[in-house]
Design a protein around this motif. Structure first.
Motif, PDB file in Angstrom:
ATOM      1  N   VAL A   1     -21.687 -37.720  15.894  1.00  0.00           N
ATOM      2  CA  VAL A   1     -20.988 -38.998  15.985  1.00  0.00           C
ATOM      3  C   VAL A   1     -21.960 -40.085  16.449  1.00  0.00           C
ATOM      4  O   VAL A   1     -22.009 -41.180  15.879  1.00  0.00           O
ATOM      5  CB  VAL A   1     -19.764 -38.899  16.925  1.00  0.00           C
ATOM      6  CG1 VAL A   1     -19.218 -40.267  17.279  1.00  0.00           C
ATOM      7  CG2 VAL A   1     -18.691 -38.036  16.271  1.00  0.00           C
ATOM      8  N   GLY A   2     -22.752 -39.794  17.448  1.00  0.00           N
ATOM      9  CA  GLY A   2     -23.705 -40.777  17.958  1.00  0.00           C
ATOM     10  C   GLY A   2     -24.720 -41.218  16.925  1.00  0.00           C
ATOM     11  O   GLY A   2     -25.135 -42.379  16.895  1.00  0.00           O
TER      12      GLY A   2
ATOM     13  N   ILE B   1     -18.132 -45.642  18.817  1.00  0.00           N
ATOM     14  CA  ILE B   1     -18.537 -44.290  19.242  1.00  0.00           C
ATOM     15  C   ILE B   1     -17.819 -43.906  20.530  1.00  0.00           C
ATOM     16  O   ILE B   1     -17.289 -42.801  20.649  1.00  0.00           O
ATOM     17  CB  ILE B   1     -20.072 -44.217  19.417  1.00  0.00           C
ATOM     18  CG1 ILE B   1     -20.757 -44.332  18.051  1.00  0.00           C
ATOM     19  CG2 ILE B   1     -20.489 -42.937  20.126  1.00  0.00           C
ATOM     20  CD1 ILE B   1     -22.261 -44.573  18.127  1.00  0.00           C
ATOM     21  N   ALA B   2     -17.758 -44.831  21.481  1.00  0.00           N
ATOM     22  CA  ALA B   2     -17.086 -44.554  22.748  1.00  0.00           C
ATOM     23  C   ALA B   2     -15.599 -44.278  22.536  1.00  0.00           C
ATOM     24  O   ALA B   2     -15.041 -43.353  23.138  1.00  0.00           O
ATOM     25  CB  ALA B   2     -17.280 -45.725  23.710  1.00  0.00           C
TER      26      ALA B   2
ATOM     27  N   LEU C   1     -15.275 -40.726  20.735  1.00  0.00           N
ATOM     28  CA  LEU C   1     -15.587 -39.607  21.626  1.00  0.00           C
ATOM     29  C   LEU C   1     -14.656 -39.544  22.828  1.00  0.00           C
ATOM     30  O   LEU C   1     -14.422 -38.472  23.384  1.00  0.00           O
ATOM     31  CB  LEU C   1     -17.043 -39.684  22.080  1.00  0.00           C
ATOM     32  CG  LEU C   1     -18.079 -39.472  20.977  1.00  0.00           C
ATOM     33  CD1 LEU C   1     -19.492 -39.694  21.519  1.00  0.00           C
ATOM     34  CD2 LEU C   1     -17.951 -38.090  20.363  1.00  0.00           C
TER      35      LEU C   1
ATOM     36  N   ALA D   1     -20.558 -32.456  18.238  1.00  0.00           N
ATOM     37  CA  ALA D   1     -19.722 -33.640  18.034  1.00  0.00           C
ATOM     38  C   ALA D   1     -20.420 -34.910  18.543  1.00  0.00           C
ATOM     39  O   ALA D   1     -20.502 -35.907  17.828  1.00  0.00           O
ATOM     40  CB  ALA D   1     -18.373 -33.456  18.722  1.00  0.00           C
ATOM     41  N   VAL D   2     -20.936 -34.853  19.752  1.00  0.00           N
ATOM     42  CA  VAL D   2     -21.577 -36.036  20.339  1.00  0.00           C
ATOM     43  C   VAL D   2     -22.831 -36.419  19.555  1.00  0.00           C
ATOM     44  O   VAL D   2     -23.041 -37.592  19.233  1.00  0.00           O
ATOM     45  CB  VAL D   2     -21.909 -35.805  21.828  1.00  0.00           C
ATOM     46  CG1 VAL D   2     -22.804 -36.899  22.376  1.00  0.00           C
ATOM     47  CG2 VAL D   2     -20.616 -35.704  22.639  1.00  0.00           C
ATOM     48  N   SER D   3     -23.653 -35.449  19.209  1.00  0.00           N
ATOM     49  CA  SER D   3     -24.899 -35.783  18.506  1.00  0.00           C
ATOM     50  C   SER D   3     -24.622 -36.316  17.104  1.00  0.00           C
ATOM     51  O   SER D   3     -25.257 -37.286  16.677  1.00  0.00           O
ATOM     52  CB  SER D   3     -25.847 -34.579  18.457  1.00  0.00           C
ATOM     53  OG  SER D   3     -25.264 -33.513  17.729  1.00  0.00           O
TER      54      SER D   3
ATOM     55  N   PRO E   1     -18.843 -29.560  21.693  1.00  0.00           N
ATOM     56  CA  PRO E   1     -19.117 -30.896  22.222  1.00  0.00           C
ATOM     57  C   PRO E   1     -20.515 -31.418  21.904  1.00  0.00           C
ATOM     58  O   PRO E   1     -20.672 -32.595  21.574  1.00  0.00           O
ATOM     59  CB  PRO E   1     -18.924 -30.738  23.734  1.00  0.00           C
ATOM     60  CG  PRO E   1     -18.013 -29.563  23.876  1.00  0.00           C
ATOM     61  CD  PRO E   1     -18.367 -28.647  22.736  1.00  0.00           C
ATOM     62  N   PHE E   2     -21.534 -30.584  21.979  1.00  0.00           N
ATOM     63  CA  PHE E   2     -22.891 -31.056  21.687  1.00  0.00           C
ATOM     64  C   PHE E   2     -22.995 -31.516  20.238  1.00  0.00           C
ATOM     65  O   PHE E   2     -23.532 -32.584  19.955  1.00  0.00           O
ATOM     66  CB  PHE E   2     -23.935 -29.970  21.971  1.00  0.00           C
ATOM     67  CG  PHE E   2     -25.329 -30.415  21.622  1.00  0.00           C
ATOM     68  CD1 PHE E   2     -26.016 -31.281  22.456  1.00  0.00           C
ATOM     69  CD2 PHE E   2     -25.937 -30.003  20.437  1.00  0.00           C
ATOM     70  CE1 PHE E   2     -27.295 -31.726  22.141  1.00  0.00           C
ATOM     71  CE2 PHE E   2     -27.204 -30.440  20.104  1.00  0.00           C
ATOM     72  CZ  PHE E   2     -27.889 -31.301  20.958  1.00  0.00           C
TER      73      PHE E   2
ATOM     74  N   TYR F   1     -12.340 -46.521  15.198  1.00  0.00           N
ATOM     75  CA  TYR F   1     -13.485 -45.626  15.290  1.00  0.00           C
ATOM     76  C   TYR F   1     -14.627 -45.947  14.333  1.00  0.00           C
ATOM     77  O   TYR F   1     -15.721 -45.453  14.514  1.00  0.00           O
ATOM     78  CB  TYR F   1     -13.042 -44.178  15.023  1.00  0.00           C
ATOM     79  CG  TYR F   1     -11.814 -43.779  15.777  1.00  0.00           C
ATOM     80  CD1 TYR F   1     -11.789 -43.824  17.163  1.00  0.00           C
ATOM     81  CD2 TYR F   1     -10.672 -43.377  15.109  1.00  0.00           C
ATOM     82  CE1 TYR F   1     -10.656 -43.465  17.858  1.00  0.00           C
ATOM     83  CE2 TYR F   1      -9.530 -43.008  15.805  1.00  0.00           C
ATOM     84  CZ  TYR F   1      -9.529 -43.060  17.182  1.00  0.00           C
ATOM     85  OH  TYR F   1      -8.405 -42.709  17.868  1.00  0.00           O
TER      86      TYR F   1
END
Length: 195
Positions: A105-106, A122-123, A126, A101-103, A98-99, A78
């Motif tokens: 981590v991205g 990242i992929a 996530l 986490a994604v923002s 989720p929003f 990761y």
């Protein structure tokens, strides 16, 4: 707790070890000991009594020993080679949102790595729906094992099994909620965020 061989206090040894915990986790110098002292002071200020003050201090000092239990996976799967950044990013990610986490981590995982390595990290992070649970279990198990090895009290060993749980029940690895989480662990959680 005092050693039978020369009067060295366990708290002093763990305080010294906390410097190594800061280094291996990529924390600012003194973070672990500041968090432990804050947890103990919160217990004292709440009038919870000496046993809980002691349990909060030792739970917090020992809690970070388990952080490296998942370091290999953090770095190779990761973190694009960097376990410190994964731990420091994920410490502030609400995996139940989720929003967020994604923002987060991205924006922050794999910074400095090649674009391909960063995108792959990242992929993987996530896309791994059980990573948080595996990570939490590794941290809890490692901290508890080390606490038992040094002779920590049963309440401290038990509290270390809940270090990644959340008061709302959306934590890991068991989904414990509210007062199911030992008071020493809850004091650590507040102290960690405050620190």
């Amino acid at each position: 707790l005092v050693s039978a061989r020369g009067g060295v206090r366990l708290a002093e040894l763990l305080g010294g070890l906390s410097i190594a915990e800061d280094v291996v986790n990529g924390f600012p110098h003194g973070k672990v000991v500041r968090t432990a002292l804050l947890a103990a002071e919160l217990a004292r200020a709440a009038g919870l009594g000496a046993p809980i003050v002691r349990d909060a201090l030792y739970t917090t000092l020992l809690r970070f020993l388990g952080c490296t239990g998942f370091a290999h996976e953090e770095a190779s799967l990761y973190g694009a080679g960097d376990d410190h950044s994964v731990r420091n990013v994920m410490a502030f990610v609400d995996v139940t949102d989720p929003f967020h986490a994604v923002s987060t981590v991205g924006a922050r995982i794999g910074v400095g790595a090649s674009p391909a390595a960063r995108a792959a990290a990242i992929a993987r992070l996530l896309g791994d729906g059980v990573a948080a649970d595996r990570h939490a279990r590794a941290q809890c198990d490692q901290s508890r094992h080390l606490a038992q090895w040094i002779g920590a009290s049963e309440p401290v060993v038990a509290a270390l099994g809940f270090i990644c749980e959340r008061f709302d029940g959306r934590g890991s690895p068991e989904g414990a909620a509210g007062e199911e989480i030992p008071i020493a662990t809850r004091l650590y959680h507040v102290a960690d965020v405050a620190e």
